[in-house]
Design a protein around this motif. Structure first.
Motif, PDB file in Angstrom:
ATOM      1  N   ILE A 278     -42.468  21.081  71.675  1.00  0.00           N
ATOM      2  CA  ILE A 278     -42.856  21.429  73.047  1.00  0.00           C
ATOM      3  C   ILE A 278     -42.713  22.929  73.280  1.00  0.00           C
ATOM      4  O   ILE A 278     -43.592  23.558  73.858  1.00  0.00           O
ATOM      5  N   THR A 279     -41.604  23.503  72.831  1.00  0.00           N
ATOM      6  CA  THR A 279     -41.327  24.914  73.099  1.00  0.00           C
ATOM      7  C   THR A 279     -41.872  25.855  72.031  1.00  0.00           C
ATOM      8  O   THR A 279     -41.929  27.058  72.250  1.00  0.00           O
ATOM      9  N   GLY A 280     -42.250  25.305  70.868  1.00  0.00           N
ATOM     10  CA  GLY A 280     -42.691  26.157  69.770  1.00  0.00           C
ATOM     11  C   GLY A 280     -41.525  26.853  69.086  1.00  0.00           C
ATOM     12  O   GLY A 280     -41.705  27.799  68.343  1.00  0.00           O
ATOM     13  N   PHE A 281     -40.311  26.373  69.304  1.00  0.00           N
ATOM     14  CA  PHE A 281     -39.091  26.970  68.766  1.00  0.00           C
ATOM     15  C   PHE A 281     -38.663  26.175  67.529  1.00  0.00           C
ATOM     16  O   PHE A 281     -37.817  25.303  67.600  1.00  0.00           O
ATOM     17  N   TYR A 282     -39.292  26.467  66.403  1.00  0.00           N
ATOM     18  CA  TYR A 282     -39.078  25.682  65.194  1.00  0.00           C
ATOM     19  C   TYR A 282     -37.951  26.204  64.318  1.00  0.00           C
ATOM     20  O   TYR A 282     -37.491  25.499  63.432  1.00  0.00           O
ATOM     21  N   GLY A 283     -37.522  27.426  64.527  1.00  0.00           N
ATOM     22  CA  GLY A 283     -36.520  28.030  63.659  1.00  0.00           C
ATOM     23  C   GLY A 283     -35.212  27.275  63.633  1.00  0.00           C
ATOM     24  O   GLY A 283     -34.665  26.998  62.555  1.00  0.00           O
ATOM     25  N   LEU A 284     -34.680  26.933  64.802  1.00  0.00           N
ATOM     26  CA  LEU A 284     -33.413  26.211  64.843  1.00  0.00           C
ATOM     27  C   LEU A 284     -33.577  24.818  64.242  1.00  0.00           C
ATOM     28  O   LEU A 284     -32.696  24.335  63.532  1.00  0.00           O
TER      29      LEU A 284
ATOM     30  N   GLN B 164     -41.990  24.834  55.660  1.00  0.00           N
ATOM     31  CA  GLN B 164     -42.027  26.206  55.163  1.00  0.00           C
ATOM     32  C   GLN B 164     -43.466  26.649  54.908  1.00  0.00           C
ATOM     33  O   GLN B 164     -43.838  27.775  55.212  1.00  0.00           O
ATOM     34  N   ARG B 165     -44.284  25.752  54.385  1.00  0.00           N
ATOM     35  CA  ARG B 165     -45.689  26.098  54.137  1.00  0.00           C
ATOM     36  C   ARG B 165     -46.431  26.357  55.445  1.00  0.00           C
ATOM     37  O   ARG B 165     -47.277  27.247  55.522  1.00  0.00           O
ATOM     38  N   ILE B 166     -46.106  25.588  56.460  1.00  0.00           N
ATOM     39  CA  ILE B 166     -46.773  25.751  57.760  1.00  0.00           C
ATOM     40  C   ILE B 166     -46.247  26.980  58.497  1.00  0.00           C
ATOM     41  O   ILE B 166     -47.009  27.787  59.027  1.00  0.00           O
ATOM     42  N   LEU B 167     -44.919  27.119  58.544  1.00  0.00           N
ATOM     43  CA  LEU B 167     -44.295  28.198  59.319  1.00  0.00           C
ATOM     44  C   LEU B 167     -44.336  29.533  58.596  1.00  0.00           C
ATOM     45  O   LEU B 167     -44.308  30.581  59.245  1.00  0.00           O
ATOM     46  N   ASN B 168     -44.342  29.479  57.267  1.00  0.00           N
ATOM     47  CA  ASN B 168     -44.426  30.690  56.447  1.00  0.00           C
ATOM     48  C   ASN B 168     -43.332  31.713  56.794  1.00  0.00           C
ATOM     49  O   ASN B 168     -43.603  32.895  56.988  1.00  0.00           O
ATOM     50  N   TYR B 169     -42.088  31.240  56.886  1.00  0.00           N
ATOM     51  CA  TYR B 169     -40.967  32.124  57.158  1.00  0.00           C
ATOM     52  C   TYR B 169     -40.673  33.008  55.955  1.00  0.00           C
ATOM     53  O   TYR B 169     -40.805  32.588  54.809  1.00  0.00           O
ATOM     54  N   SER B 170     -40.220  34.222  56.221  1.00  0.00           N
ATOM     55  CA  SER B 170     -39.777  35.118  55.151  1.00  0.00           C
ATOM     56  C   SER B 170     -38.383  34.685  54.701  1.00  0.00           C
ATOM     57  O   SER B 170     -37.718  33.886  55.361  1.00  0.00           O
ATOM     58  N   ALA B 171     -37.927  35.245  53.590  1.00  0.00           N
ATOM     59  CA  ALA B 171     -36.597  34.913  53.076  1.00  0.00           C
ATOM     60  C   ALA B 171     -35.512  35.287  54.084  1.00  0.00           C
ATOM     61  O   ALA B 171     -34.526  34.560  54.246  1.00  0.00           O
ATOM     62  N   VAL B 172     -35.691  36.391  54.780  1.00  0.00           N
ATOM     63  CA  VAL B 172     -34.711  36.815  55.788  1.00  0.00           C
ATOM     64  C   VAL B 172     -34.700  35.822  56.948  1.00  0.00           C
ATOM     65  O   VAL B 172     -33.614  35.418  57.412  1.00  0.00           O
TER      66      VAL B 172
END
Length: 103
Positions: free
Chosen positions: A5-11, A60-68
């Motif tokens: 809902i919020t688009g806050f996928y990191g946590l 990870q494939r969808i979000l494409n986060y960096s290593a950091v």
């Protein structure tokens, strides 16, 4: 759901990683070693480990986060999960009393 809902996928990503670490460390490695026999949670851990890892790889494939970014979100997820478990263990007797009152 809140992440969607919020688009806050990191946590969410960090908490899923914390869950995977929890499954491996406690339910697959430490508990069976400490009890030295079959632990029922071990079967559930194995059954949920592979779907969780698959979902994490897809995310990870969808979000494409960096290593950091991955490192920061995993640290945040671990801190949040550890704090949550400490809070639950601290209040376990109060929570058990609340469960008994509802009967």
């Amino acid at each position: 759901m809140l992440g969607n809902i919020t688009g806050f996928y990191g946590l969410w990503y960090g908490l899923l990683t914390a869950n995977i670490i929890h499954l491996v460390l406690f339910h697959i490695v430490l508990l069976p070693l400490s009890y030295r026999h079959y632990v029922p949670g071990e079967v559930t851990a194995w059954l949920t480990l592979f779907p969780c890892c698959y979902i994490l790889i897809l995310a990870q494939r969808i979000l494409n986060y960096s290593a950091v970014e991955i490192t920061l979100w995993v640290i945040a997820g671990l801190v949040f999960a550890f704090g949550n478990m400490k809070l639950l263990h601290k209040n376990i007797h109060q929570l058990a009393g609340l469960a008994g009152e509802s009967e």
